[in-house]
Scaffold this motif. Structure first.
Motif, mmCIF file in Angstrom:
data_model
loop_
_atom_site.group_PDB
_atom_site.id
_atom_site.type_symbol
_atom_site.label_atom_id
_atom_site.label_comp_id
_atom_site.label_asym_id
_atom_site.label_seq_id
_atom_site.Cartn_x
_atom_site.Cartn_y
_atom_site.Cartn_z
ATOM 1 N N LEU A 1 0.816 -1.211 0.000
ATOM 2 C CA LEU A 1 0.000 0.000 0.000
ATOM 3 C C LEU A 1 0.851 1.263 0.000
ATOM 4 O O LEU A 1 0.546 2.243 -0.667
ATOM 5 C CB LEU A 1 -0.875 0.034 1.253
ATOM 6 N N PHE A 43 -5.379 8.014 -1.405
ATOM 7 C CA PHE A 43 -6.179 6.938 -1.981
ATOM 8 C C PHE A 43 -7.019 6.265 -0.900
ATOM 9 O O PHE A 43 -8.206 6.026 -1.061
ATOM 10 C CB PHE A 43 -5.258 5.908 -2.652
ATOM 11 N N SER A 44 -6.335 5.986 0.243
ATOM 12 C CA SER A 44 -6.997 5.289 1.331
ATOM 13 C C SER A 44 -8.170 6.124 1.867
ATOM 14 O O SER A 44 -9.241 5.595 2.174
ATOM 15 C CB SER A 44 -5.981 5.011 2.430
ATOM 16 N N LEU A 83 -11.054 5.862 -0.527
ATOM 17 C CA LEU A 83 -11.692 4.549 -0.419
ATOM 18 C C LEU A 83 -12.606 4.505 0.799
ATOM 19 O O LEU A 83 -13.752 4.062 0.715
ATOM 20 C CB LEU A 83 -10.618 3.465 -0.334
ATOM 21 N N GLN A 127 -15.728 6.311 0.241
ATOM 22 C CA GLN A 127 -16.606 5.549 -0.648
ATOM 23 C C GLN A 127 -17.322 4.439 0.112
ATOM 24 O O GLN A 127 -18.516 4.218 -0.065
ATOM 25 C CB GLN A 127 -15.748 4.966 -1.781
ATOM 26 N N ILE A 128 -16.560 3.763 1.001
ATOM 27 C CA ILE A 128 -17.156 2.675 1.789
ATOM 28 C C ILE A 128 -18.238 3.240 2.712
ATOM 29 O O ILE A 128 -19.319 2.664 2.844
ATOM 30 C CB ILE A 128 -16.075 1.935 2.611
ATOM 31 N N GLU A 136 -21.307 3.769 0.723
ATOM 32 C CA GLU A 136 -22.000 2.495 0.485
ATOM 33 C C GLU A 136 -22.761 2.079 1.736
ATOM 34 O O GLU A 136 -23.886 1.585 1.662
ATOM 35 C CB GLU A 136 -20.987 1.381 0.153
ATOM 36 N N GLN A 141 -26.688 1.375 2.145
ATOM 37 C CA GLN A 141 -27.162 0.069 2.573
ATOM 38 C C GLN A 141 -28.187 0.209 3.698
ATOM 39 O O GLN A 141 -29.216 -0.440 3.678
ATOM 40 C CB GLN A 141 -25.974 -0.748 3.072
#
Lengths: 322, 87
Positions: free
Chosen positions: A247, A298-299, A302, A305-306, A309, A313
């Motif tokens: 990473l 980047f992390s 991410l 984004q999670i 989501e 949900q």
């Protein structure tokens, strides 16, 4: 602790600073232990407490005119008391004659007297720089030091892994060689400065080609005399189970002379173009120096984004709170 | 061709470090490893792939393996996810 002999100091500076050794030859192998020098006005007037014998002692016009004012007994007492502390050497700057008796006293006390006609303002900055470099904490590291885009990169790794080949490849791409095989590193303030040893300067040994003179082969733009070491790249053999950083989030570091340097471990295997990897590691280091960490960025994206989501949900899920 | 469904239990979901742990473990096996979430299937040995699933906590992952040590692989990878990627 690093130290330097007075004779070495004398030989190294003699030409540039017009040094003459006028007395105390017997003490020439004494050691200079500190890079600072001291002016001795008060010491000659009797305040001997603050004198550090391991420092270069400096007399100029002030000290000598004071000594000249004293009668010969008082002068000889003052000088003897001072020499009694066994200072490593006395450097007399900006004068061409000495009061009588000084050289005899120096010979007896075995304190080297070095004289120069050049003024202190010219001599002292030079000896300070010289002594700071010579007496700095120092280490010899096995590896190749290369300047990539202004980043000093120390390439390390076991013998035969291809450090020199890598360096050669980098040179052909316009980067500059500082030192091959043995890198002489000293601490200058908070910076680690690397240079080549005199013998190996500008040379690179490559298996199959022998010893190459990089300066002759590639010209002066392909070499550098010294460079701050800013990162370490360690070339390691590729093994299936060794876990390499994938990473780049956790930065490794390695200490040289008590100073931590960022460390990047690069596995070497067929099909991996190691010079390119090193080049990119240096570019990445430049980014990091400006506070931009690609992997962190980047992390963060991410995770955002999670989280998105996740909220979707919970909205979709039956029975979710509304 | 073993297959197993597991639920992501850690709060941050399959974030960067978790994806790295999954891909590192996958790489130790000879077999092919696929992992899917919400109908998207990726190579389990690829960090970028696993990250692309953007699987949050509570999401269901399907791990599918194929090859010599596939049973071992599916067991260990499922355990990794169930243990919140060792966090």
């Amino acid at each position: 602790m690093t130290q330097l002999s007075v004779s070495q100091f004398f030989e190294d500076m003699r030409e540039d600073l017009d040094f003459a050794l006028v007395a105390g030859r017997e003490g020439i192998n004494g050691k200079i232990r500190e890079s600072q020098f001291q002016k001795n006005g008060l010491a000659l007037a009797g305040d001997l407490g603050p004198v550090h014998p391991g420092r270069m002692q400096v007399w100029g016009y002030t000290e000598l005119s004071y000594l000249k004012k004293l009668d010969s007994t008082a002068r000889s007492d003052a000088i003897s008391a001072f020499f009694g502390l066994s200072p490593c050497a006395v450097l007399i700057v900006g004068v061409d004659t000495l009061p009588d008796g000084i050289t005899t006293l120096a010979d007896t006390a075995q304190v080297p007297l070095i004289m120069t006609k050049l003024p202190g303002r010219e001599v002292l900055p030079q000896i300070l720089t010289y002594l700071e470099t010579r007496l700095a904490p120092r280490a010899h590291m096995h590896g190749v030091l290369v300047d990539l885009y202004g980043v000093g990169v120390l390439i390390q790794g076991k013998s035969g892994i291809g450090k020199s080949e890598c360096a050669l490849h980098l040179i052909t791409r316009g980067h500059r060689l500082v030192a091959d095989d043995v890198v002489d590193i000293h601490l200058h303030g908070q910076e680690l400065v690397g240079q080549s040893t005199d013998l190996l300067k500008h040379h690179l040994e490559v298996r199959g080609l022998g010893i190459l003179n990089i300066k002759d082969l590639f010209g002066v733009v392909a070499i550098r005399y010294e460079k701050n070491v800013e990162m370490i790249i360690e070339l390691v053999p590729w093994t299936a189970d060794q876990s390499f950083d994938r990473l780049g989030i956790d930065l490794e570091s390695k200490e040289i002379l008590g100073h931590p340097l960022p460390l990047v471990r690069i596995p070497v295997a067929p099909g991996r173009n190691v010079p390119t990897l090193i080049e990119v590691a240096a570019r990445n280091r430049l980014l990091q120096r400006m506070g931009y960490f690609s992997a962190h960025e980047f992390s963060r994206n991410l995770s955002a984004q999670i989280a998105l989501e996740n909220s979707r949900q919970s909205v979709d899920a039956p029975g979710a709170e509304n | 061709m073993p297959e197993r469904n597991v639920t992501v239990t850690n709060e941050l979901g399959v974030h960067a470090r978790a994806a790295a742990a999954f891909a590192q473990l996958s790489s130790r096996f000879e077999c092919e490893i696929f992992v899917s979430c919400r109908g998207m299937e990726v190579d389990g040995k690829s960090i970028m792939g696993v990250m692309m699933l953007t699987a949050p906590m509570g999401a269901e992952l399907t791990i599918r393996t194929e090859g010599e040590d596939d049973h071992d692989a599916v067991e260990q990878l499922a355990a990794l996810v169930e243990n919140s990627f060792g966090e």
